[in-house]
Motif scaffolding. Structure first.
Motif, PDB file in Angstrom:
ATOM      1  N   ARG A 103       0.813  -1.208   0.000  1.00 62.59           N
ATOM      2  CA  ARG A 103       0.000   0.000   0.000  1.00 62.59           C
ATOM      3  C   ARG A 103       0.850   1.262   0.000  1.00 62.59           C
ATOM      4  N   PHE A 104       2.062   1.179   0.573  1.00 62.25           N
ATOM      5  CA  PHE A 104       2.937   2.351   0.588  1.00 62.25           C
ATOM      6  C   PHE A 104       3.446   2.684  -0.812  1.00 62.25           C
ATOM      7  N   LEU A 105       3.616   1.663  -1.667  1.00 60.16           N
ATOM      8  CA  LEU A 105       4.092   1.911  -3.027  1.00 60.16           C
ATOM      9  C   LEU A 105       3.010   2.482  -3.923  1.00 60.16           C
ATOM     10  N   GLN A 106       1.747   2.363  -3.532  1.00 61.82           N
ATOM     11  CA  GLN A 106       0.687   2.961  -4.324  1.00 61.82           C
ATOM     12  C   GLN A 106       0.674   4.481  -4.216  1.00 61.82           C
ATOM     13  N   ASP A 107       1.281   5.012  -3.181  1.00 58.91           N
ATOM     14  CA  ASP A 107       1.427   6.466  -3.019  1.00 58.91           C
ATOM     15  C   ASP A 107       2.911   6.760  -2.875  1.00 58.91           C
ATOM     16  N   VAL A 108       3.604   6.714  -4.026  1.00 61.37           N
ATOM     17  CA  VAL A 108       5.063   6.836  -4.010  1.00 61.37           C
ATOM     18  C   VAL A 108       5.490   8.220  -3.556  1.00 61.37           C
ATOM     19  N   PHE A 109       4.782   9.250  -3.999  1.00 64.39           N
ATOM     20  CA  PHE A 109       5.206  10.615  -3.676  1.00 64.39           C
ATOM     21  C   PHE A 109       5.163  10.861  -2.167  1.00 64.39           C
ATOM     22  N   THR A 110       4.085  10.483  -1.508  1.00 66.59           N
ATOM     23  CA  THR A 110       3.997  10.670  -0.051  1.00 66.59           C
ATOM     24  C   THR A 110       5.039   9.834   0.677  1.00 66.59           C
ATOM     25  N   THR A 111       5.302   8.644   0.158  1.00 62.43           N
ATOM     26  CA  THR A 111       6.333   7.798   0.768  1.00 62.43           C
ATOM     27  C   THR A 111       7.701   8.448   0.669  1.00 62.43           C
ATOM     28  N   LEU A 112       8.003   9.055  -0.476  1.00 68.69           N
ATOM     29  CA  LEU A 112       9.289   9.737  -0.629  1.00 68.69           C
ATOM     30  C   LEU A 112       9.393  10.957   0.274  1.00 68.69           C
ATOM     31  N   VAL A 113       8.298  11.673   0.442  1.00 65.71           N
ATOM     32  CA  VAL A 113       8.330  12.857   1.302  1.00 65.71           C
ATOM     33  C   VAL A 113       8.502  12.465   2.768  1.00 65.71           C
ATOM     34  N   ASP A 114       7.899  11.343   3.179  1.00 67.12           N
ATOM     35  CA  ASP A 114       7.990  10.919   4.579  1.00 67.12           C
ATOM     36  C   ASP A 114       9.333  10.291   4.933  1.00 67.12           C
ATOM     37  N   LEU A 115      10.134   9.934   3.922  1.00 69.36           N
ATOM     38  CA  LEU A 115      11.427   9.318   4.206  1.00 69.36           C
ATOM     39  C   LEU A 115      12.387  10.327   4.812  1.00 69.36           C
ATOM     40  N   LYS A 116      13.416   9.801   5.466  1.00 78.56           N
ATOM     41  CA  LYS A 116      14.457  10.661   6.002  1.00 78.56           C
ATOM     42  C   LYS A 116      15.320  11.212   4.877  1.00 78.56           C
ATOM     43  N   TRP A 117      16.052  12.275   5.199  1.00 76.82           N
ATOM     44  CA  TRP A 117      16.816  12.969   4.171  1.00 76.82           C
ATOM     45  C   TRP A 117      17.884  12.077   3.555  1.00 76.82           C
ATOM     46  N   VAL A 211       9.274  14.831 -10.400  1.00 75.97           N
ATOM     47  CA  VAL A 211       8.988  14.093  -9.172  1.00 75.97           C
ATOM     48  C   VAL A 211      10.037  14.376  -8.101  1.00 75.97           C
ATOM     49  N   MET A 212      11.306  14.298  -8.461  1.00 77.11           N
ATOM     50  CA  MET A 212      12.359  14.450  -7.465  1.00 77.11           C
ATOM     51  C   MET A 212      12.450  15.889  -6.951  1.00 77.11           C
ATOM     52  N   LEU A 213      12.334  16.874  -7.844  1.00 74.83           N
ATOM     53  CA  LEU A 213      12.387  18.261  -7.386  1.00 74.83           C
ATOM     54  C   LEU A 213      11.159  18.604  -6.540  1.00 74.83           C
ATOM     55  N   GLY A 214       9.999  18.069  -6.934  1.00 75.88           N
ATOM     56  CA  GLY A 214       8.816  18.290  -6.104  1.00 75.88           C
ATOM     57  C   GLY A 214       8.949  17.659  -4.738  1.00 75.88           C
ATOM     58  N   CYS A 215       9.569  16.492  -4.690  1.00 73.04           N
ATOM     59  CA  CYS A 215       9.796  15.831  -3.402  1.00 73.04           C
ATOM     60  C   CYS A 215      10.741  16.653  -2.529  1.00 73.04           C
ATOM     61  N   ILE A 216      11.810  17.165  -3.115  1.00 73.52           N
ATOM     62  CA  ILE A 216      12.756  17.989  -2.348  1.00 73.52           C
ATOM     63  C   ILE A 216      12.077  19.267  -1.849  1.00 73.52           C
ATOM     64  N   PHE A 217      11.251  19.878  -2.694  1.00 75.34           N
ATOM     65  CA  PHE A 217      10.568  21.113  -2.287  1.00 75.34           C
ATOM     66  C   PHE A 217       9.597  20.848  -1.139  1.00 75.34           C
ATOM     67  N   MET A 218       8.839  19.761  -1.233  1.00 76.39           N
ATOM     68  CA  MET A 218       7.871  19.465  -0.180  1.00 76.39           C
ATOM     69  C   MET A 218       8.558  19.121   1.144  1.00 76.39           C
ATOM     70  N   LYS A 219       9.712  18.486   1.064  1.00 78.45           N
ATOM     71  CA  LYS A 219      10.427  18.181   2.305  1.00 78.45           C
ATOM     72  C   LYS A 219      10.965  19.441   2.955  1.00 78.45           C
ATOM     73  N   THR A 220      11.425  20.407   2.168  1.00 80.09           N
ATOM     74  CA  THR A 220      11.939  21.656   2.738  1.00 80.09           C
ATOM     75  C   THR A 220      10.824  22.584   3.206  1.00 80.09           C
ATOM     76  N   ALA A 221       9.637  22.471   2.630  1.00 78.47           N
ATOM     77  CA  ALA A 221       8.520  23.350   2.985  1.00 78.47           C
ATOM     78  C   ALA A 221       7.467  22.618   3.789  1.00 78.47           C
ATOM     79  N   GLN A 222       7.843  21.633   4.563  1.00 77.35           N
ATOM     80  CA  GLN A 222       6.865  20.906   5.362  1.00 77.35           C
ATOM     81  C   GLN A 222       6.303  21.799   6.457  1.00 77.35           C
TER      82      GLN A 222
END
Length: 468
Positions: A103-117, A211-222
């Motif tokens: 189920r975590f792989l079905q929402d890859v973007f949220t999984t990437l954002v929740d991961l550690k740096w 995808v990757m730049l959006g993930c980096i932006f969301m992690k910095t702007a959490q």
């Protein structure tokens, strides 16, 4: 080796007191009931037997003495349980035995954002390098199929110029995906397959970048980054406010940019058991606050005190000061709002266990007006002072209003006494200062130089001159 052990000699008065005590025991008790007599006991059965024989009266026996002792209320010791929400807002909860990991792989973007740096950076680098290698292999296969890698081939048009090995194909793959374009290698119009590979690599590269730049932006702007400047008082307090027993905390915002539509929610978490015998380990009970009743949101411009009136609907209604220390409840505070600069909803959390709730305390004021500007002293943000507060529960205060009246009267008397002592101290200090200044003037007057008079002869007579 001989070791001599010397005993400290007892003093004469102590020996005399011991002898008098032994003579008094022998005179009061017969030899059969003395403590030093053989086969004598001091258990309750022996005491009852002696009481039946009228040697010791019943009221002085162990059962009689124990029945007359005042019994204090016995409270059970509080079990040290883990808190549900930590002071920094993190949830103290571990998820175990999750079977459906897909189920975590079905929402890859949220999984990437929740991961550690560190994991995010590893995935970021691995993804780009893998895509470069994959398309480098594709370019190498295109060149191999077209015969561009044949060293004996001198004439003819190549699909990609200057691609004669896998290394050159890898470099060309990086140039295409990153759009560097050094100019040494280029695609020709002779191979439709090479054109197709070029289009596919551009599309895949754009998707990976997005995808990757959006993930980096969301992690910095959490939103939890903004919550670092939303602070709570270290302790909660319970005191009388507007003739009601109230539970109070203090919240504040360290930034000048405001939190729009801020709301505060309080919940009491405790372990409860239903009448049917069902055990609820985490029972969440909503707690009403004055701000929630008066309006829909808070104007968090300066630090505010959030007040909860302990009434009949409150889970703290039956708890006294002693029972609160022995309880295992936890009060969770949730502050939510929209960040003014970014428009992102943020949430700050904290909790208070029974040891962090101070009964009979009140927060000190920290907002003052200085030169037409309101200033906030955050060094006193969590400071409290003791105030007169009944130690009983809110239920007992409602049933016996005289307790509150007596407490307020005692508080008023103590306040007046402190004012009298302060005024008397000031008066004594002023009198001492006046006396010391008078003594100083008297001493200074004694140091003034005396006037010296002498006569000088003149023409018409004698003239009197005074010199100081």
């Amino acid at each position: 080796m001989l070791v001599y052990v010397t005993r400290r000699p007892e003093t004469v008065p102590s020996l005399r007191r011991a002898a008098r005590r032994r003579r008094a025991v022998r005179a009061y008790f017969p030899p059969a009931v003395r403590k030093d007599a053989p086969h004598s006991r001091s258990d309750p059965q022996r005491q009852k037997m002696l009481a039946r024989k009228s040697i010791i009266p019943e009221e002085f026996g162990l059962p009689g003495l124990a029945s007359r002792l005042p019994r204090k209320p016995v409270f059970r010791d509080r079990v040290n349980k883990a808190r549900f929400i930590a002071k920094n807002g993190s949830c103290n909860l571990a998820h175990k035995n999750i079977r459906e990991q897909g189920r975590f792989l079905q929402d890859v973007f949220t999984t990437l954002v929740d991961l550690k740096w560190r994991f995010t950076l590893v995935i970021f680098t691995t993804t780009f390098v893998s895509s470069w290698l994959l398309f480098a292999m594709s370019w190498w296969l295109v060149a191999f199929a077209h015969g561009d890698l044949d060293p004996d081939r001198q004439n003819g048009t190549h699909c990609v110029t200057h691609v004669k090995s896998f290394t050159s194909a890898f470099l060309f793959s990086i140039e295409v995906q990153v759009t560097i374009g050094f100019g040494g290698r280029m695609i020709t119009e002779q191979c439709p397959t090479a054109i197709t590979v070029l289009i596919m690599q551009n599309i895949v590269g754009l998707i990976i970048n997005a995808v990757m730049l959006g993930c980096i932006f969301m992690k910095t702007a959490q939103s939890n980054r903004r919550a670092e400047t939303l602070i709570f008082s270290r302790h909660a307090v319970i005191a009388i406010r507007n003739n009601n027993l109230c539970f109070m905390i203090r919240i504040g915002d360290l930034r000048k940019s405001m939190i729009i539509g801020a709301t505060v929610r309080l919940q009491v978490v405790r372990k409860t058991t239903t009448p049917e015998g069902e055990v609820i380990p985490i029972h969440q009970i909503d707690v009403q606050t004055e701000s929630a009743v008066a309006s829909n949101s808070l104007f968090l411009l300066a630090p505010l005190i959030i007040c909860h009136v302990i009434d009949k609907s409150s889970p703290l209604y039956d708890l006294s000061a002693m029972e609160l220390q022995c309880s295992d409840l936890e009060v969770i505070v949730i502050l939510e709002g929209v960040v003014e600069t970014t428009g992102i909803t943020t949430q700050a959390r904290t909790s208070y266990v029974s040891e962090e709730i101070q009964w009979g305390h009140r927060f000190v004021p920290i907002v003052t007006e200085e030169e037409g500007v309101y200033s906030v002293d955050y060094s006193k943000f969590g400071n409290t002072v003791k105030v007169a507060t009944p130690r009983c529960s809110a239920r007992e205060l409602d049933e016996k209003p005289s307790i509150l009246i007596q407490t307020l009267q005692k508080s008023e008397l103590s306040h007046q006494n402190s004012l009298r002592k302060r005024n008397s101290t000031r008066r004594n200090n002023s009198i001492r200062k006046g006396a010391s200044s008078a003594n100083l003037r008297r001493n200074n007057s004694g140091l003034v130089a005396p006037k010296v008079q002498f006569f000088t002869p003149g023409d018409g007579g004698q003239t009197l001159n005074a010199v100081t």
